[in-house]
Design an enzyme around this catalytic site. Structure first.
Site, PDB file in Angstrom:
ATOM      1  N   LYS A   1       0.980  -1.134   0.086  1.00  0.00           N
ATOM      2  CA  LYS A   1      -0.106   0.297  -0.107  1.00  0.00           C
ATOM      3  C   LYS A   1       0.781   1.291  -0.124  1.00  0.00           C
ATOM      4  CE  LYS A   1      -1.542   1.589   4.037  1.00  0.00           C
ATOM      5  NZ  LYS A   1      -1.139   2.716   4.338  1.00  0.00           N
ATOM      6  N   ASN A   2       1.841   1.259   0.848  1.00  0.00           N
ATOM      7  CA  ASN A   2       2.638   2.577   1.051  1.00  0.00           C
ATOM      8  C   ASN A   2       3.449   2.789  -0.091  1.00  0.00           C
ATOM      9  OD1 ASN A   2       1.099   3.019   3.112  1.00  0.00           O
ATOM     10  ND2 ASN A   2       2.751   2.299   4.806  1.00  0.00           N
TER      11      ASN A   2
ATOM     12  N   ARG B   1      -4.788  10.883   4.059  1.00  0.00           N
ATOM     13  CA  ARG B   1      -3.443  11.477   4.518  1.00  0.00           C
ATOM     14  C   ARG B   1      -2.360  11.598   3.380  1.00  0.00           C
ATOM     15  NH1 ARG B   1      -0.561  13.672   7.726  1.00  0.00           N
ATOM     16  NH2 ARG B   1       1.354  13.736   7.884  1.00  0.00           N
TER      17      ARG B   1
ATOM     18  N   CYS C   1      -3.786  12.649  12.609  1.00  0.00           N
ATOM     19  CA  CYS C   1      -4.354  11.455  12.355  1.00  0.00           C
ATOM     20  C   CYS C   1      -4.443  10.524  13.671  1.00  0.00           C
ATOM     21  CB  CYS C   1      -3.074  10.362  11.771  1.00  0.00           C
ATOM     22  SG  CYS C   1      -3.966   9.433  10.723  1.00  0.00           S
TER      23      CYS C   1
ATOM     24  N   ARG D   1       1.408  14.356  13.068  1.00  0.00           N
ATOM     25  CA  ARG D   1       1.769  14.047  11.638  1.00  0.00           C
ATOM     26  C   ARG D   1       2.123  15.069  10.966  1.00  0.00           C
ATOM     27  NH1 ARG D   1      -0.697   8.989   9.727  1.00  0.00           N
ATOM     28  NH2 ARG D   1       1.144   8.532   8.332  1.00  0.00           N
ATOM     29  N   PRO D   2       2.971  16.267  11.475  1.00  0.00           N
ATOM     30  CA  PRO D   2       3.221  17.533  10.736  1.00  0.00           C
ATOM     31  C   PRO D   2       3.713  17.203   9.285  1.00  0.00           C
ATOM     32  CG  PRO D   2       5.229  17.141  12.285  1.00  0.00           C
ATOM     33  CD  PRO D   2       3.774  15.969  12.393  1.00  0.00           C
ATOM     34  N   ILE D   3       3.991  18.326   8.359  1.00  0.00           N
ATOM     35  CA  ILE D   3       4.455  18.120   7.232  1.00  0.00           C
ATOM     36  C   ILE D   3       5.452  19.358   6.857  1.00  0.00           C
ATOM     37  CG2 ILE D   3       2.595  17.090   5.941  1.00  0.00           C
ATOM     38  CD1 ILE D   3       1.603  19.731   4.637  1.00  0.00           C
ATOM     39  N   ASP D   4       6.186  19.613   7.948  1.00  0.00           N
ATOM     40  CA  ASP D   4       7.027  20.905   7.984  1.00  0.00           C
ATOM     41  C   ASP D   4       8.052  20.231   7.144  1.00  0.00           C
ATOM     42  OD1 ASP D   4       7.137  19.104  10.497  1.00  0.00           O
ATOM     43  OD2 ASP D   4       9.416  19.983  10.429  1.00  0.00           O
ATOM     44  N   GLN D   5       8.737  19.174   7.032  1.00  0.00           N
ATOM     45  CA  GLN D   5       9.970  18.710   6.198  1.00  0.00           C
ATOM     46  C   GLN D   5       9.657  18.755   4.905  1.00  0.00           C
ATOM     47  OE1 GLN D   5      13.037  18.131   7.969  1.00  0.00           O
ATOM     48  NE2 GLN D   5      11.791  19.203   9.442  1.00  0.00           N
TER      49      GLN D   5
ATOM     50  N   ASP E   1       4.794   0.462  12.071  1.00  0.00           N
ATOM     51  CA  ASP E   1       3.431  -0.378  11.735  1.00  0.00           C
ATOM     52  C   ASP E   1       3.358  -1.607  12.082  1.00  0.00           C
ATOM     53  OD1 ASP E   1       3.486   1.276   8.653  1.00  0.00           O
ATOM     54  OD2 ASP E   1       3.386   2.013  10.545  1.00  0.00           O
TER      55      ASP E   1
ATOM     56  N   ILE F   1       8.361   6.530  16.960  1.00  0.00           N
ATOM     57  CA  ILE F   1       8.176   7.265  15.797  1.00  0.00           C
ATOM     58  C   ILE F   1       6.768   8.090  16.012  1.00  0.00           C
ATOM     59  CG2 ILE F   1       7.458   7.020  13.301  1.00  0.00           C
ATOM     60  CD1 ILE F   1      10.599   6.100  14.098  1.00  0.00           C
TER      61      ILE F   1
ATOM     62  N   ARG G   1      -8.716  -0.102   4.735  1.00  0.00           N
ATOM     63  CA  ARG G   1      -7.719   0.670   4.068  1.00  0.00           C
ATOM     64  C   ARG G   1      -6.404   0.397   3.672  1.00  0.00           C
ATOM     65  NH1 ARG G   1      -5.629   4.758   7.758  1.00  0.00           N
ATOM     66  NH2 ARG G   1      -4.351   5.091   5.794  1.00  0.00           N
TER      67      ARG G   1
HETATM   68  C1  EPZ Z   1       4.577   6.820   6.399  1.00  0.00           C
HETATM   69  O1  EPZ Z   1       3.909   7.959   7.066  1.00  0.00           O
HETATM   70  C2  EPZ Z   1       3.548   5.575   6.195  1.00  0.00           C
HETATM   71  N1  EPZ Z   1       2.476   5.897   5.607  1.00  0.00           N
HETATM   72  C3  EPZ Z   1       3.262   5.119   7.778  1.00  0.00           C
HETATM   73  O2  EPZ Z   1       2.291   4.030   7.570  1.00  0.00           O
HETATM   74  C4  EPZ Z   1       4.406   4.931   8.431  1.00  0.00           C
HETATM   75  O3  EPZ Z   1       3.977   4.376   9.639  1.00  0.00           O
HETATM   76  C5  EPZ Z   1       5.503   5.848   8.481  1.00  0.00           C
HETATM   77  O4  EPZ Z   1       5.814   6.332   7.108  1.00  0.00           O
HETATM   78  C6  EPZ Z   1       6.794   5.382   9.318  1.00  0.00           C
HETATM   79  O5  EPZ Z   1       7.325   4.514   8.568  1.00  0.00           O
HETATM   80  C7  EPZ Z   1       2.466   5.962   3.987  1.00  0.00           C
HETATM   81  O6  EPZ Z   1       3.535   5.612   3.590  1.00  0.00           O
HETATM   82  C8  EPZ Z   1       1.395   6.549   3.230  1.00  0.00           C
HETATM   83  P1  EPZ Z   1       6.975   9.929   8.412  1.00  0.00           P
HETATM   84  P2  EPZ Z   1       4.639   9.362   7.155  1.00  0.00           P
HETATM   85  O7  EPZ Z   1       6.720  11.141   7.776  1.00  0.00           O
HETATM   86  O8  EPZ Z   1       5.209   9.684   5.801  1.00  0.00           O
HETATM   87  C9  EPZ Z   1       7.639  13.066  11.683  1.00  0.00           C
HETATM   88  C10 EPZ Z   1       0.542   2.649   7.854  1.00  0.00           C
HETATM   89  O9  EPZ Z   1      -0.135   2.249   8.976  1.00  0.00           O
HETATM   90  N2  EPZ Z   1       7.663  14.164  10.692  1.00  0.00           N
HETATM   91  O10 EPZ Z   1       8.193   9.074   7.976  1.00  0.00           O
HETATM   92  O11 EPZ Z   1       3.602  10.141   7.487  1.00  0.00           O
HETATM   93  C11 EPZ Z   1       6.256  12.434  12.166  1.00  0.00           C
HETATM   94  O12 EPZ Z   1       5.595  13.106  12.945  1.00  0.00           O
HETATM   95  C12 EPZ Z   1       0.926   3.943   7.964  1.00  0.00           C
HETATM   96  O13 EPZ Z   1       0.487   2.145   6.755  1.00  0.00           O
HETATM   97  C13 EPZ Z   1       7.858  15.499  11.075  1.00  0.00           C
HETATM   98  O14 EPZ Z   1       8.064  15.782  12.169  1.00  0.00           O
HETATM   99  O15 EPZ Z   1       5.617   9.161   8.130  1.00  0.00           O
HETATM  100  C14 EPZ Z   1       6.818  11.075  12.637  1.00  0.00           C
HETATM  101  O16 EPZ Z   1       7.030  11.144  13.918  1.00  0.00           O
HETATM  102  C15 EPZ Z   1       0.765   4.560   9.157  1.00  0.00           C
HETATM  103  N3  EPZ Z   1       7.841  16.374   9.975  1.00  0.00           N
HETATM  104  C16 EPZ Z   1       7.888  10.761  11.937  1.00  0.00           C
HETATM  105  O17 EPZ Z   1       8.463  12.137  11.300  1.00  0.00           O
HETATM  106  C17 EPZ Z   1       7.502  16.032   8.518  1.00  0.00           C
HETATM  107  O18 EPZ Z   1       7.365  16.831   7.839  1.00  0.00           O
HETATM  108  C18 EPZ Z   1       7.972   9.719  10.738  1.00  0.00           C
HETATM  109  O19 EPZ Z   1       6.873  10.322  10.029  1.00  0.00           O
HETATM  110  C19 EPZ Z   1       7.091  14.627   8.459  1.00  0.00           C
HETATM  111  C20 EPZ Z   1       7.145  13.756   9.439  1.00  0.00           C
END
Ligand code: EPZ
Length: 423
Positions: free
Chosen positions: A22-23, A93, A117, A122-126, A311, A333, A403
């Site tokens: 999926k991801n 998302r 979520c 789950r910020p998107i600042d990066q 996950d 995480i 999902r």
């Molecule tokens: C992806 O989410 C996956 N989703 C998640 O799977 C998975 O748990 C996660 O990666 C970690 O492996 C998809 O791929 C669609 P991250 P993502 O950005 O990209 C912080 C599932 O069950 N962060 O790697 O949203 C964040 O808060 C889902 O299939 C920032 O601080 O995860 C977290 O603590 C759930 N700023 C950490 O990074 C940002 O801009 C990891 O988040 C982005 C993230």
């Protein structure tokens, strides 16, 4: 809303074929926007997140078709809208990948802000840091819950990620794929999904090097063409079935897997006393998981890949509730990924929560009851708990499971589980 009725007690036995990831699919589908012509994506799981993404691309004007065999064709040449602000977008998302794809292809995008979520803020600042480094102007309109990004011409640069974010790494790759010049992402995420999206971009004629390592180099290419690409098997679905096999004292062979994607979960299952064997039949790899005695407690700390995946923390929590002795789970995480614990405690599990730490004392058995899933992987964890419980459980909110797990109840029933869906 639908629910599963699960009668516990069966040991899972037999062979299960793992679906596409999926991801990985949720990153490859929007990447097709970067091409000027039709792309064919194979081995997609028929799950609601994939359907939703196809619908969103159709709303933008792309010609999209998703067949029952998991083959999606996308022709982005008819895209006429660069705004996606419907409620379905805000609830979904992974729609944030449209930022990188539409910005990378058209230099403009307007998107509903992705919702916080059930597993954390789950910020998107990066993501935004990367787009701005590439020369985009990003405006967040909190009042109207939308984000807009514009760029006359994206220019390659060096971007250091403060967090090795999967989403930010993929989104920046999408935006940089057609940018002018070279982009270097430092401290990039290394998940296999990143490699899949990079391979797809390269198949379209792009240039992405180093995916799977913490430094990814992208050389922008203006003209990307259509291609056909099959996505990787789902390591989280595989891990879920491996844990279910061990938790029920079963004996399950998993086909269509990439063993080294499963190193962390295999190591933890071996440590708990389960048997994990990897082999190939001359054509493809398979993994066999069995457990013929009570498992031992183990400690888990979730990490970025290749560490133990967040996950699979929740399914492991269900399995360890019945393991002999003490287990400690540290969720490093996401800040809210223990909502399933309350449900397990209602089944009789002995778990103490303290912020991001769950201390589990294994019990001899769990009792069936009405259960409520709070997110995708929590739902999977509660299915595993119900499979081991004495009696018949009802698991509600199974739309979360739909999902990300394709034909979940059918695959479990084929392994001997007594699980029925009631819509
Ligand atoms: C992806 O989410 C996956 N989703 C998640 O799977 C998975 O748990 C996660 O990666 C970690 O492996 C998809 O791929 C669609 P991250 P993502 O950005 O990209 C912080 C599932 O069950 N962060 O790697 O949203 C964040 O808060 C889902 O299939 C920032 O601080 O995860 C977290 O603590 C759930 N700023 C950490 O990074 C940002 O801009 C990891 O988040 C982005 C993230």
């Amino acid at each position: 809303m639908g629910y599963f009725e699960i009668k516990g007690g069966a040991r899972l036995e037999g062979v299960v074929t793992i679906s596409g990831a999926k991801n990985a699919g949720l990153g490859v589908i929007p990447a097709a926007i970067l091409a000027g012509e039709m792309c064919v994506i194979e081995n997609l799981p028929c799950v609601s997140d994939v359907y939703i993404f196809g619908e969103i691309l159709s709303e933008l004007g792309a010609a999209v078709n998703l067949a029952k065999n998991g083959v999606m064709t996308i022709d982005p040449s008819s895209i006429s809208k660069l705004t996606a602000t419907s409620e379905s977008v805000s609830k979904f998302r992974a729609s944030y990948y449209l930022l990188g794809a539409l910005l990378g292809r058209y230099g403009h995008v307007e998107l509903a802000l992705p919702g916080g979520c059930d597993i954390g803020e789950r910020p998107i600042d990066q993501h935004i840091k990367g787009f701005e480094a590439l020369g985009a102007t990003v405006v967040i309109d909190e009042e109207n819950c939308k984000i807009t990004a514009d760029a006359d011409q994206l220019k390659g640069c060096e971007i250091y990620l403060d967090v090795a974010s999967v989403g930010a790494t993929i989104n920046i790759m999408l935006a940089a794929a057609r940018a002018e010049g070279k982009t270097l992402i430092v401290n990039a995420a290394k998940e296999p999904y990143i490699v899949d999206v990079a391979n797809f971009i390269n198949m379209m004629g792009g240039s992405v090097r180093g995916a799977g390592t913490d430094e990814i180099r992208i050389t922008g290419r203006q003209n990307l063409h259509g291609c056909t690409y099959a996505i990787i098997p789902d390591m989280m679905e595989a891990g879920t079935f491996m844990i279910a096999a061990a938790a029920t004292g079963g004996n399950v062979v998993l086909n269509n897997v990439i063993p080294n994607h499963l190193d962390a979960i295999s190591a933890k299952l071996l440590e708990s006393g389960a048997s994990v064997e990897t082999d190939d039949d001359g054509r493809e790899f398979y993994v066999k998981v069995s457990a013929n005695r009570r498992l031992r407690g183990v400690n888990i700390k979730t990490q970025f890949y290749p560490g133990f995946p967040t996950d699979l923390q929740q399914p492991m929590g269900a399995m360890l509730s019945l393991a002999k002795g003490r287990s400690l789970i540290i969720e490093d995480i996401f800040e809210q990924r223990f909502k399933y614990v309350e449900e397990l405690k209602r089944m009789g599990a002995q778990i103490k929560l303290n912020n991001r730490r769950a201390m589990i004392e294994g019990v001899d058995s769990l009792k069936a009851c009405d259960l409520y899933a709070s997110d995708l992987r929590a739902g999977a964890a509660l299915v595993i708990a119900a499979l081991t419980a004495d009696g018949v459980s009802r698991l509600h909110n199974i739309h979360y499971i739909d999902r990300g797990y394709e034909h979940f109840e059918h695959k479990l029933a084929a392994l001997g589980a007594d699980v029925k869906r009631f819509d």
